[in-house]
Motif scaffolding. Structure first.
Motif, PDB file in Angstrom:
ATOM      1  N   LYS A 380      37.433  38.088  33.356  1.00 29.35           N
ATOM      2  CA  LYS A 380      36.705  37.682  34.561  1.00 29.35           C
ATOM      3  C   LYS A 380      37.451  36.571  35.307  1.00 29.35           C
ATOM      4  N   THR A 381      38.095  35.679  34.557  1.00 29.02           N
ATOM      5  CA  THR A 381      38.871  34.628  35.200  1.00 29.02           C
ATOM      6  C   THR A 381      40.014  35.212  36.008  1.00 29.02           C
ATOM      7  N   LEU A 382      40.715  36.206  35.441  1.00 32.60           N
ATOM      8  CA  LEU A 382      41.809  36.845  36.168  1.00 32.60           C
ATOM      9  C   LEU A 382      41.311  37.586  37.401  1.00 32.60           C
ATOM     10  N   LEU A 387      41.339  38.666  42.737  1.00 33.22           N
ATOM     11  CA  LEU A 387      40.530  39.458  43.658  1.00 33.22           C
ATOM     12  C   LEU A 387      39.464  38.645  44.373  1.00 33.22           C
ATOM     13  N   GLY A 388      39.183  37.438  43.890  1.00 31.41           N
ATOM     14  CA  GLY A 388      38.121  36.644  44.492  1.00 31.41           C
ATOM     15  C   GLY A 388      36.743  37.200  44.235  1.00 31.41           C
ATOM     16  N   VAL A 389      36.572  37.927  43.126  1.00 27.71           N
ATOM     17  CA  VAL A 389      35.307  38.596  42.806  1.00 27.71           C
ATOM     18  C   VAL A 389      34.715  37.956  41.560  1.00 27.71           C
ATOM     19  N   ARG A 422      44.115  44.302  47.170  1.00 28.23           N
ATOM     20  CA  ARG A 422      43.414  44.558  48.441  1.00 28.23           C
ATOM     21  C   ARG A 422      42.127  45.354  48.242  1.00 28.23           C
ATOM     22  N   ASN A 423      41.933  45.946  47.088  1.00 24.75           N
ATOM     23  CA  ASN A 423      40.744  46.759  46.826  1.00 24.75           C
ATOM     24  C   ASN A 423      40.257  46.463  45.418  1.00 24.75           C
ATOM     25  N   ALA A 424      39.152  45.741  45.311  1.00 20.62           N
ATOM     26  CA  ALA A 424      38.651  45.336  43.999  1.00 20.62           C
ATOM     27  C   ALA A 424      38.225  46.528  43.163  1.00 20.62           C
ATOM     28  N   ASP A 425      37.622  47.551  43.788  1.00 18.91           N
ATOM     29  CA  ASP A 425      37.169  48.724  43.038  1.00 18.91           C
ATOM     30  C   ASP A 425      38.342  49.459  42.401  1.00 18.91           C
ATOM     31  N   VAL A 426      39.385  49.683  43.186  1.00 22.81           N
ATOM     32  CA  VAL A 426      40.562  50.374  42.658  1.00 22.81           C
ATOM     33  C   VAL A 426      41.218  49.550  41.560  1.00 22.81           C
ATOM     34  N   ALA A 427      41.272  48.224  41.728  1.00 23.40           N
ATOM     35  CA  ALA A 427      41.908  47.357  40.745  1.00 23.40           C
ATOM     36  C   ALA A 427      41.179  47.405  39.404  1.00 23.40           C
ATOM     37  N   VAL A 428      39.866  47.265  39.418  1.00 23.43           N
ATOM     38  CA  VAL A 428      39.099  47.285  38.167  1.00 23.43           C
ATOM     39  C   VAL A 428      39.199  48.652  37.513  1.00 23.43           C
ATOM     40  N   LYS A 429      39.127  49.743  38.309  1.00 25.86           N
ATOM     41  CA  LYS A 429      39.255  51.082  37.751  1.00 25.86           C
ATOM     42  C   LYS A 429      40.630  51.302  37.126  1.00 25.86           C
ATOM     43  N   ALA A 430      41.664  50.720  37.756  1.00 25.63           N
ATOM     44  CA  ALA A 430      43.009  50.854  37.203  1.00 25.63           C
ATOM     45  C   ALA A 430      43.108  50.190  35.838  1.00 25.63           C
ATOM     46  N   VAL A 431      42.492  49.008  35.687  1.00 25.91           N
ATOM     47  CA  VAL A 431      42.496  48.325  34.394  1.00 25.91           C
ATOM     48  C   VAL A 431      41.761  49.163  33.355  1.00 25.91           C
ATOM     49  N   ILE A 432      40.611  49.735  33.732  1.00 26.16           N
ATOM     50  CA  ILE A 432      39.839  50.563  32.804  1.00 26.16           C
ATOM     51  C   ILE A 432      40.657  51.769  32.358  1.00 26.16           C
TER      52      ILE A 432
END
Length: 494
Positions: A380-382, A387-389, A422-432
């Motif tokens: 979550k810190t990263l 991402l500022g989320v 630039r896209n928080a949804d894509v970033a989190v999905k990529a990590v998953i």
């Protein structure tokens, strides 16, 4: 009008007398006046000149400490006239009390004041500067020494915090006047931005704070004022970032010691002597910086030929056999470890088991910090940093992946978040996706970058079909992860 006329007449008379009377007599009358004034004054005055003696060469350290001390307190509330300045080596704006102005202070319930005097010598451009301390005469015997100690301590602390930190590295000439070269240290890592679990953060910050404030304790127990940290974990687990955060937390300089550049134990001692107090001395990859010499190396050479490179790093065995284990032990816990005060020694390694136990025992490496893959708080810190989320609907999926053995190092997660920032949804999905691939034992030759690139380049329909075909024969846990991901994609139209 008559009163003003009499005053002007009196001043004129004083001017005439000053021109007629001898200088010696005027000095005598002035000293009598000051003595009478001192008898009836409730205050004592102490002058602190800029230079010791009359030569103007030997700088008075107490004058410098007073100047730093007045910078550390909020003098703008008690002095209306300040001189502002900023040096090239610091971004901090410093200020000094303007000439012949006064700053008020308090200590142990008593009111004190500092007056900055600046006088220009006759027929010269040189200025004579000094501070005058005014404190209650009745208590000056009990106030003066403790107050000046308070001023000195706080002034030195302000200088340490406000000065620009430096990163030093040894240049291979430790036996000469200076074996170190340096650059400004401006690493932005702090404990607030560090990807660590909160319990470990608190343990480290508490330990560092107790160490930095423990001068009297270390002197009391007769132990060198130093602290050793061993940071171990896989590559990319954040060892270097943690060192930078420690330096910023303590406001210490950093000495990056490369043992491969040190010719022998004598040069190692010379380098240690040249390090300053309040610093962090770092030896990265201690397991492969050198091959420790002495009887251990002799025995190893008889049993097997010396390999050219270190198994876990680089370095020539013949060249690295010049600093002995005993020399390194003296550096960490011997007589030479006492050179200077308030020093932190940090070793890093990717393979803790390969280090000689004598080098990392308690008393040498006091704190062992294990850094591994990210936990949920570190993740979550990263995400917050890149991402500022603060929250995301897929955080539960990420947490399930971490618990099931799909955790990634901070460096791996940071790289994925950086490319998709630039896209928080894509970033989190990529990590998953990368975490799920690790759980399933996917082809390790396929890097996280290629997995993430395939995710961003494929169409949404194709991704759904690939996930569906991939999860059909997998465990129920993975089916649940896929269903959660699909349902979120349907809601967001991704």
């Amino acid at each position: 009008m008559e009163l003003l006329t009499q005053m002007w007449s009196f001043l004129g008379l004083l001017t005439v007398l000053q021109n007629i009377l001898p200088t010696q007599l005027l000095s005598f009358l002035h000293s009598i006046y000051e003595s009478v004034q001192d008898v009836f004054s409730p205050y004592s005055y102490f002058e602190i000149p800029e230079f010791n003696g009359y030569g103007g060469i030997d700088v008075n350290d107490l004058y410098l400490h007073v100047n730093l001390y007045l910078n550390s307190i909020n003098t703008s509330t008690t002095c209306r006239h300040l001189t502002l300045s900023r040096s090239k080596s610091s971004n901090r704006i410093s200020y000094t009390v303007a000439p012949n102005h006064t700053v008020h202070d308090s200590f142990k319930g008593h009111h004190l004041s500092w007056t900055h005097h600046v006088e220009t010598a006759q027929d010269s451009l040189d200025e004579k500067r000094s501070f005058t301390l005014k404190l209650p005469k009745r208590y000056h015997m009990t106030l003066l020494n403790p107050y000046l100690e308070h001023v000195t301590t706080r002034g030195e602390e302000f200088k340490r915090v406000s000065s620009e930190r430096r990163l030093f590295t040894n240049n291979g000439h430790g036996s000469f006047e200076s074996g170190w070269s340096s650059v400004p240290f401006r690493h932005p890592s702090t404990f607030d931005t560090l990807a660590l679990e909160p319990e470990l953060k608190k343990q480290l910050t508490d330990d560092l704070k107790a160490f930095s404030e423990g001068k009297e304790f270390y002197n009391k127990i007769g132990r060198a004022w130093k602290r050793g940290y061993l940071l171990h974990g896989p590559p990319g687990s954040g060892k270097s970032s943690l060192i930078a955060a420690m330096a910023n937390f303590l406001s210490y300089n950093v000495y990056d010691l490369e043992l491969s550049k040190v010719s022998d134990n004598s040069e190692l001692r010379a380098l240690i002597i040249q390090t300053t107090s309040r610093s962090i001395i770092v030896i990265e990859d201690i397991d492969c910086s050198i091959d420790l010499t002495g009887e251990r190396i002799t025995k190893n050479r008889r049993l097997r030929p010396m390999t050219k490179n270190c198994q876990h790093g680089s370095g020539n065995g013949e060249d690295n056999g010049r600093v002995t284990l005993s020399g390194l032990l003296n550096f960490t816990d011997g007589l030479w470890s006492c050179c200077g005060e308030e020093k932190v020694i940090v070793f890093t390694t990717n393979h803790r088991d390969t280090i000689d136990p004598a080098l990392i025992r308690c008393g040498r490496m006091d704190v062992h910090v294990s850094l591994d893959t990210c936990g949920m708080h570190a993740f979550k810190t990263l995400v917050k940093n890149y991402l500022g989320v603060d929250s995301h609907v897929l955080f539960d999926v990420v947490e399930s992946c971490i618990r099931s053995g799909g955790g990634l190092t901070p460096a791996q997660i940071s790289e994925i978040l950086l490319r998709n920032r630039r896209n928080a949804d894509v970033a989190v999905k990529a990590v998953i996706t990368v975490m799920q691939a690790k759980i399933l034992g996917a082809d390790m030759a396929k890097s996280p970058e290629s997995l993430d690139r395939g995710l961003t380049e494929s169409s949404p329909q194709k991704k759904r079909e690939e996930r569906s075909n991939s999860w059909e024969s997998k465990a129920k846990f993975l089916v649940r992860l896929t269903s959660l991901t699909k349902s979120d994609s349907g809601r967001r139209g991704i």
